[in-house]
Write a protein that holds these residues in place. Structure first.
Motif, PDB file in Angstrom:
ATOM      1  N   ILE A 128       0.825  -1.213   0.000  1.00  0.00           N
ATOM      2  CA  ILE A 128       0.000   0.000   0.000  1.00  0.00           C
ATOM      3  C   ILE A 128       0.854   1.257   0.000  1.00  0.00           C
ATOM      4  O   ILE A 128       0.490   2.247  -0.613  1.00  0.00           O
ATOM      5  CB  ILE A 128      -0.990   0.041   1.195  1.00  0.00           C
ATOM      6  N   GLU A 129       2.016   1.182   0.688  1.00  0.00           N
ATOM      7  CA  GLU A 129       2.826   2.401   0.761  1.00  0.00           C
ATOM      8  C   GLU A 129       3.407   2.768  -0.600  1.00  0.00           C
ATOM      9  O   GLU A 129       3.729   3.922  -0.844  1.00  0.00           O
ATOM     10  CB  GLU A 129       3.920   2.286   1.832  1.00  0.00           C
ATOM     11  N   ILE A 130       3.507   1.796  -1.500  1.00  0.00           N
ATOM     12  CA  ILE A 130       4.008   2.080  -2.837  1.00  0.00           C
ATOM     13  C   ILE A 130       2.845   2.434  -3.768  1.00  0.00           C
ATOM     14  O   ILE A 130       2.910   3.389  -4.531  1.00  0.00           O
ATOM     15  CB  ILE A 130       4.790   0.864  -3.379  1.00  0.00           C
ATOM     16  N   ARG A 131       1.749   1.706  -3.655  1.00  0.00           N
ATOM     17  CA  ARG A 131       0.603   2.001  -4.513  1.00  0.00           C
ATOM     18  C   ARG A 131       0.069   3.406  -4.274  1.00  0.00           C
ATOM     19  O   ARG A 131      -0.391   4.083  -5.185  1.00  0.00           O
ATOM     20  CB  ARG A 131      -0.506   0.981  -4.258  1.00  0.00           C
ATOM     21  N   ALA A 132       0.151   3.854  -3.007  1.00  0.00           N
ATOM     22  CA  ALA A 132      -0.407   5.162  -2.666  1.00  0.00           C
ATOM     23  C   ALA A 132       0.358   6.309  -3.326  1.00  0.00           C
ATOM     24  O   ALA A 132      -0.118   7.431  -3.370  1.00  0.00           O
ATOM     25  CB  ALA A 132      -0.414   5.351  -1.144  1.00  0.00           C
ATOM     26  N   LEU A 133       1.551   6.023  -3.841  1.00  0.00           N
ATOM     27  CA  LEU A 133       2.327   7.079  -4.499  1.00  0.00           C
ATOM     28  C   LEU A 133       1.716   7.486  -5.833  1.00  0.00           C
ATOM     29  O   LEU A 133       2.006   8.556  -6.350  1.00  0.00           O
ATOM     30  CB  LEU A 133       3.757   6.608  -4.743  1.00  0.00           C
ATOM     31  N   ASN A 134       0.883   6.621  -6.398  1.00  0.00           N
ATOM     32  CA  ASN A 134       0.213   6.919  -7.668  1.00  0.00           C
ATOM     33  C   ASN A 134       1.170   7.435  -8.725  1.00  0.00           C
ATOM     34  O   ASN A 134       2.131   6.766  -9.069  1.00  0.00           O
ATOM     35  CB  ASN A 134      -0.937   7.907  -7.461  1.00  0.00           C
ATOM     36  N   ASN A 135       0.914   8.680  -9.188  1.00  0.00           N
ATOM     37  CA  ASN A 135       1.685   9.225 -10.308  1.00  0.00           C
ATOM     38  C   ASN A 135       3.150   9.453  -9.998  1.00  0.00           C
ATOM     39  O   ASN A 135       3.966   9.556 -10.902  1.00  0.00           O
ATOM     40  CB  ASN A 135       1.078  10.553 -10.761  1.00  0.00           C
ATOM     41  N   ASP A 136       3.448   9.580  -8.696  1.00  0.00           N
ATOM     42  CA  ASP A 136       4.842   9.823  -8.355  1.00  0.00           C
ATOM     43  C   ASP A 136       5.693   8.572  -8.532  1.00  0.00           C
ATOM     44  O   ASP A 136       6.892   8.617  -8.425  1.00  0.00           O
ATOM     45  CB  ASP A 136       4.950  10.325  -6.914  1.00  0.00           C
ATOM     46  N   PHE A 137       5.039   7.459  -8.739  1.00  0.00           N
ATOM     47  CA  PHE A 137       5.785   6.218  -8.944  1.00  0.00           C
ATOM     48  C   PHE A 137       5.121   5.437 -10.071  1.00  0.00           C
ATOM     49  O   PHE A 137       4.553   4.370  -9.881  1.00  0.00           O
ATOM     50  CB  PHE A 137       5.809   5.414  -7.643  1.00  0.00           C
ATOM     51  N   ILE A 140      -4.336   2.455   2.973  1.00  0.00           N
ATOM     52  CA  ILE A 140      -3.937   3.147   1.744  1.00  0.00           C
ATOM     53  C   ILE A 140      -4.514   4.564   1.667  1.00  0.00           C
ATOM     54  O   ILE A 140      -3.856   5.485   1.197  1.00  0.00           O
ATOM     55  CB  ILE A 140      -4.285   2.311   0.496  1.00  0.00           C
ATOM     56  N   ILE A 151      -2.414   6.820   3.796  1.00  0.00           N
ATOM     57  CA  ILE A 151      -1.080   7.004   3.231  1.00  0.00           C
ATOM     58  C   ILE A 151      -1.130   7.933   2.015  1.00  0.00           C
ATOM     59  O   ILE A 151      -0.319   8.835   1.869  1.00  0.00           O
ATOM     60  CB  ILE A 151      -0.459   5.639   2.865  1.00  0.00           C
ATOM     61  N   GLU A 152      -2.150   7.724   1.174  1.00  0.00           N
ATOM     62  CA  GLU A 152      -2.311   8.620   0.015  1.00  0.00           C
ATOM     63  C   GLU A 152      -2.444  10.062   0.461  1.00  0.00           C
ATOM     64  O   GLU A 152      -1.784  10.957  -0.064  1.00  0.00           O
ATOM     65  CB  GLU A 152      -3.565   8.233  -0.777  1.00  0.00           C
ATOM     66  N   TYR A 173       0.888  11.482   1.702  1.00  0.00           N
ATOM     67  CA  TYR A 173       1.770  11.890   0.598  1.00  0.00           C
ATOM     68  C   TYR A 173       1.320  13.249   0.057  1.00  0.00           C
ATOM     69  O   TYR A 173       2.113  14.142  -0.169  1.00  0.00           O
ATOM     70  CB  TYR A 173       1.735  10.871  -0.547  1.00  0.00           C
ATOM     71  N   ASN A 225       6.776  15.202 -11.737  1.00  0.00           N
ATOM     72  CA  ASN A 225       6.298  15.236 -10.351  1.00  0.00           C
ATOM     73  C   ASN A 225       7.172  16.167  -9.527  1.00  0.00           C
ATOM     74  O   ASN A 225       8.082  16.812 -10.036  1.00  0.00           O
ATOM     75  CB  ASN A 225       6.302  13.822  -9.768  1.00  0.00           C
ATOM     76  N   LEU A 263       7.623   4.006   3.945  1.00  0.00           N
ATOM     77  CA  LEU A 263       7.133   5.341   3.607  1.00  0.00           C
ATOM     78  C   LEU A 263       8.295   6.315   3.517  1.00  0.00           C
ATOM     79  O   LEU A 263       8.367   7.148   2.622  1.00  0.00           O
ATOM     80  CB  LEU A 263       6.160   5.839   4.676  1.00  0.00           C
ATOM     81  N   PHE A 316      11.242   8.953  -4.182  1.00  0.00           N
ATOM     82  CA  PHE A 316      10.320   9.292  -5.271  1.00  0.00           C
ATOM     83  C   PHE A 316       9.631  10.633  -5.106  1.00  0.00           C
ATOM     84  O   PHE A 316       9.021  11.133  -6.026  1.00  0.00           O
ATOM     85  CB  PHE A 316       9.318   8.155  -5.474  1.00  0.00           C
ATOM     86  N   LEU A 317       9.698  11.217  -3.920  1.00  0.00           N
ATOM     87  CA  LEU A 317       9.192  12.570  -3.780  1.00  0.00           C
ATOM     88  C   LEU A 317      10.342  13.547  -3.579  1.00  0.00           C
ATOM     89  O   LEU A 317      10.169  14.749  -3.672  1.00  0.00           O
ATOM     90  CB  LEU A 317       8.217  12.660  -2.599  1.00  0.00           C
TER      91      LEU A 317
END
Lengths: 177, 316
Positions: free
Chosen positions: A38-47, B152, B155-156, B159, B197, B244, B251-252
């Motif tokens: 989930i912690e990776i999927r939640a990044l959406n467009n950033d990943f 999720i 977490i979304e 971010y 991004n 996280l 990635f951020l």
């Protein structure tokens, strides 16, 4: 040597990391970023898939190069290949008890010499031999054996808890007699 | 142990999503600090739905931030005692239906007055969401803390929250150097600059020119977000905080530390509904120890380090 640092940085490791650290971190990161957590999927467009593929490529590359570099500098003290061939992996899953002789077979099938294990784990080769041969007199106290087993199992990329659970009762059973 | 200098340290707790336990964590960290002898003030800045007072069994205080904004009271007059030594509280506005109408001047006044309050630590509890007032209050802090949960949605939103905060900070910094439009212009034309991004944007800005590079290093190097993971239910969840952090860094392009976690515990739920201070009455709960640890980690800028066996994936 500068590129060596870049590779380590990608793996988020410090300069004094051992080959074992590198191997563990690589497996952890590879798993994290290729997985579906989930912690990776939640990044959406950033990943995006594109970024993911690019990152994994760089990760694989860094790991490969680090291994090559450490092979050169460490005089043959190589780590077992983590991409064990499927046959070996299948065989590992079928092991029902990690005895001394099984540990020896695993090591031999990975084509790793005892002195290589020593280079990475700093466990004296005669102790390693005694673990494999189940010469329990060499280990008057369980704590030493235990810590050796953990290191050795880690080195062989085995589930340390399982190795302890299988091996230590054999030691205790013999010691009780 | 006690900070002898006069400096007041402000901690802000945000996180984007409601219901992740921001108020619980804030009140518990505050209690922790107060019990250690630090004069601590909790500021409930959830202007729409302030309820921090519930965590200490207090009735809704007579005066709230609304009275301060409408010039009926000084900020000091809003302080109420929580019943715990060294711990005081200022409540947000509870009844107001128009919480977003606070204007720039009011906000500036609040920020000025917060700095002049007498305390070792001021903990600001923010509401959910990424409203501009929330972001600005968050940016006021010496230590920026986000609370999220292993879900999720949480977490979304987290971010999104840290990205919004970062973007807001970038804009305000470049504005102070008379480069107001730089960031916005680049972002507007992001396809032309091949920026996908926030991380690309940061990279682009750093390469842009030596001046921008210097400004960036000077102003943004101290920008660190502390992550707290709440309602952890399994050893595997503990690792989510660690992941996280990695995701944010890689990635951020943000600096993030994982400060610690608090387990899911029915006792927390009960204690909130009983309007009791959790930290005082639940000595057997693991959460007490976890909150003490994470508070200390934030105080000393230490990272929580996940146990090796969890990192190795040996715990299912």
């Amino acid at each position: 040597m500068e590129e060596y640092h870049d590779y380590l940085e990608l793996l988020e490791l410090s300069q004094d990391s051992t080959p074992a650290d590198i191997c563990r971190r690589y497996r952890y990161l590879k798993n994290l970023y290729s997985g579906d957590s989930i912690e990776i999927r939640a990044l959406n467009n950033d990943f995006s898939e594109e970024i993911r593929a690019d990152f994994l490529l760089r990760l694989d590359d860094a790991f490969k190069k680090l291994n090559e570099l450490s092979e050169k500098s460490r005089d043959g003290a190589t780590r077992p290949r983590t991409d064990q061939d499927d046959e070996l992996r299948l065989w590992l899953t079928q092991i029902d008890c990690f005895t001394g002789s099984i540990l020896r077979s695993i090591r031999e099938r990975m084509k790793v010499e005892l002195k290589t294990v020593f280079a990475a784990t700093r466990i004296q080769t005669h102790f390693l031999e005694d673990i494999e041969g189940e010469v329990f007199e060499s280990f008057p106290a369980e704590v030493y054996l235990r810590s050796y087993l953990i290191e050795y199992a880690r080195f062989l990329s085995l589930d340390t808890q399982r190795v302890l659970n299988d091996y230590l009762p054999r030691y205790r059973g013999r010691a009780a007699k | 142990m006690e900070d002898t200098s006069k400096h007041t340290e402000i901690w802000a707790v945000g996180g984007g999503k409601g219901g992740t336990g921001k108020s619980f964590i804030t009140s518990s960290m505050g209690t922790c600090l107060a019990l250690k002898g630090q004069k601590t003030l909790l500021l409930d800045a959830d202007l729409g739905g302030a309820n921090l007072h519930n965590f200490f069994g207090l009735i809704t205080p007579k005066l709230s931030l609304t009275d301060f904004f409408e010039k009926r009271a000084m900020l000091q007059d809003l302080i109420v005692h929580t019943g715990i030594a060294n711990l005081e509280l200022i409540t947000g506005s509870t009844g107001s239906l128009d919480s977003e109408s606070i204007n720039y001047a009011q906000k500036q006044k609040l920020f000025r007055h917060i700095r002049s309050l007498e305390a070792d630590k001021i903990l600001i509890d923010l509401g959910g969401g990424t409203h501009i007032n929330t972001l600005d209050t968050f940016l006021l802090a010496d230590k920026m803390i986000v609370v999220t949960a292993p879900e999720i949605t949480a977490i979304e939103n987290m971010y999104q929250f840290v990205k919004s905060v970062y973007y807001r900070k970038l804009k305000s910094i470049f504005k102070s150097y008379d480069l107001n439009t730089v960031v916005q212009d680049i972002w507007k034309n992001r396809t032309a600059h091949n920026i996908r991004n926030l991380k690309d944007l940061i990279g682009y800005l750093k390469q842009g020119s030596d001046r921008i590079h210097d400004i960036f290093n000077l102003e943004m190097s101290g920008f660190v977000v502390h992550i707290i993971l709440n309602e952890v239910r399994s050893p595997k969840d503990i690792l989510i905080g660690e992941n996280l952090k990695r995701a944010c860094v890689n990635f951020l392009g943000l600096q993030v530390v994982y400060s610690g976690y608090a387990s899911y515990d029915e006792a927390v739920h009960k204690s909130i509904n009983n309007k009791e201070a959790f930290m005082l009455f639940n000595r057997l709960s693991p959460v007490i120890k976890e909150i003490r640890q994470l508070t200390e980690n934030i105080e000393t800028e230490t990272c929580f380090s996940a146990p090796e066996d969890i990192l190795d994936g040996r715990i299912p």
